[in-house]
Design a protein around this motif. Structure first.
Motif, PDB file in Angstrom:
ATOM      1  N   SER A   1       3.365   1.870   4.559  1.00  0.00           N
ATOM      2  CA  SER A   1       1.843   2.698   4.361  1.00  0.00           C
ATOM      3  C   SER A   1       1.617   3.551   3.414  1.00  0.00           C
ATOM      4  CB  SER A   1       2.019   3.387   5.874  1.00  0.00           C
ATOM      5  OG  SER A   1       2.983   4.541   5.738  1.00  0.00           O
ATOM      6  N   PRO A   2       0.349   3.866   3.094  1.00  0.00           N
ATOM      7  CA  PRO A   2       0.048   4.809   2.009  1.00  0.00           C
ATOM      8  C   PRO A   2       0.574   5.868   2.118  1.00  0.00           C
ATOM      9  CG  PRO A   2      -1.909   3.421   2.473  1.00  0.00           C
ATOM     10  CD  PRO A   2      -0.614   3.077   3.735  1.00  0.00           C
ATOM     11  N   LEU A   3       0.574   6.674   3.396  1.00  0.00           N
ATOM     12  CA  LEU A   3       1.389   7.929   3.704  1.00  0.00           C
ATOM     13  C   LEU A   3       2.936   7.928   3.134  1.00  0.00           C
ATOM     14  CD1 LEU A   3       0.432  10.687   4.804  1.00  0.00           C
ATOM     15  CD2 LEU A   3       1.310   9.908   6.866  1.00  0.00           C
ATOM     16  N   ALA A   4       3.583   6.936   3.676  1.00  0.00           N
ATOM     17  CA  ALA A   4       4.915   7.076   3.556  1.00  0.00           C
ATOM     18  C   ALA A   4       4.922   6.824   1.885  1.00  0.00           C
ATOM     19  CB  ALA A   4       5.429   5.783   4.253  1.00  0.00           C
ATOM     20  N   VAL A   5       4.405   5.821   1.237  1.00  0.00           N
ATOM     21  CA  VAL A   5       4.538   5.777  -0.255  1.00  0.00           C
ATOM     22  C   VAL A   5       4.179   7.145  -0.859  1.00  0.00           C
ATOM     23  CG1 VAL A   5       3.919   4.429  -2.265  1.00  0.00           C
ATOM     24  CG2 VAL A   5       4.133   3.210  -0.229  1.00  0.00           C
ATOM     25  N   GLU A   6       3.215   7.707  -0.524  1.00  0.00           N
ATOM     26  CA  GLU A   6       2.835   8.859  -1.202  1.00  0.00           C
ATOM     27  C   GLU A   6       4.024   9.937  -0.946  1.00  0.00           C
ATOM     28  OE1 GLU A   6       0.494  11.384  -3.695  1.00  0.00           O
ATOM     29  OE2 GLU A   6       0.385   9.243  -3.121  1.00  0.00           O
ATOM     30  N   ALA A   7       4.700   9.865   0.158  1.00  0.00           N
ATOM     31  CA  ALA A   7       5.772  10.991   0.438  1.00  0.00           C
ATOM     32  C   ALA A   7       6.991  10.657  -0.418  1.00  0.00           C
ATOM     33  CB  ALA A   7       6.064  10.876   2.125  1.00  0.00           C
TER      34      ALA A   7
END
Length: 324
Positions: free
Chosen positions: A4-10
């Motif tokens: 997910s974009p949120l996980a990748v950003e994290a």
């Protein structure tokens, strides 16, 4: 693995902290740069030809050394008595700096008055999306704690913080404890921070309205603290009511009484850590707006923690005396 974009950003923030020393500086380093750095840390051959600056090379070498020590089961110990500057630098690097993502636990001993009664303070890592270990540690510690200090900002108890108390079972444990004479009391403390910013805003607004000389900054701060206590009482009452609504409706009056007892034992402590630090540092370019430490409310917070530890010690001693 989550894509997910949120996980990748994290994950990118974690890599940026490891290599660059700043987790929110992700836009200055592309993904190839970060992955090459991670491969270097792990001792793997790089897939890209990337040049790192000297500070990054130093961090990469330190990270590789830390992983080597971890494989050998070695523990890093730094004492304040040897080199104060080194101690605080090491503490920062391990707790909040580039080494932080590798740290599972860190123990700090300190000769502080608040600790003389025996409390052990655990700073929990929260529920970050990039590390399931954080979630497990947080949930375990909250379930076992005899007191939980929930730190909230001027918006109060957010959905995320309320969900943390619900998902770990802490709110349920409060309900259970109030209905069980044999259970050891569990204390919930809410520390409210950043209220000094609200006091700043209100003083500026008063000045715009031509009322700038009518109240001191400290008066605004005291007013804001009182309102925050009332707001948080209401927010937690709502969360406890939600728990009651989802459970059995039997003995409704008893459950409502439990909520009342929880709220009466709740401790809400608005504080201004910034003003407390300013008072003690006494920097002529950044003067404190308080004239005594008590006005920051930090000493009252410390005493609350010490009192909780002393009360628990007294209960344990009384129990041991009764069973002897």
């Amino acid at each position: 693995r989550s894509s997910s974009p949120l996980a990748v950003e994290a994950y990118k923030r974690v890599a940026s902290l490891l290599i660059g020393g700043a987790q929110f500086d992700v836009h200055s380093r592309d993904l190839a740069y970060l992955t090459t750095g991670l491969r270097r840390i792990l001792g793997l051959p790089p897939k890209e030809n990337v040049a790192f600056d000297p500070s990054e090379e130093k961090r990469i070498a330190s990270l590789r050394s830390a992983l080597d020590r971890a494989k050998k089961g070695e523990v890093v110990r730094v004492g304040l008595d040897h080199d104060q500057g080194l101690f605080f630098q090491q503490l920062r690097d391990h707790a909040a700096g580039f080494l932080a993502p590798l740290i599972k636990t860190i123990e700090v001993g300190w000769a502080a008055e608040v600790l003389r009664a025996g409390p052990q303070l655990v700073d929990l890592p929260g529920l970050g999306v990039a590390n399931d270990e954080y979630r497990q540690v947080t949930q375990k510690e909250i379930r076992e704690a005899k007191a939980v200090v929930l730190v909230v900002d001027r918006s109060g108890v957010t959905e995320a913080s309320a969900d943390l108390l619900r998902s770990t079972g802490f709110l349920n444990s409060l309900l259970h404890e109030t209905g069980n004479d044999q259970a050891e009391p569990v204390l919930l403390v809410v520390a409210v921070v950043k209220l000094d910013l609200t006091a700043d805003d209100e003083k500026k607004q008063a000045r715009l309205l031509g009322q700038g000389q009518s109240k001191r900054w400290l008066d605004h701060f005291d007013d804001v603290c009182l309102r925050a206590e009332s707001m948080i009482q209401g927010q937690l009452r709502d969360e406890l009511q939600k728990l009651l609504e989802t459970g059995s409706q039997a003995n409704r009056e008893d459950k409502e009484a439990m909520v009342g007892r929880i709220l009466s034992s709740l401790r809400i402590v608005p504080v201004s850590a910034l003003e407390h630090v300013r008072f003690h540092v006494d920097d002529e370019d950044d003067r404190a707006r308080i004239s005594a430490p008590d006005q920051s409310r930090i000493p009252a917070f410390r005493e609350l923690l010490a009192d909780a530890a002393r009360s628990r010690n007294e209960r344990i001693e009384a129990s041991l005396s009764g069973s002897a």
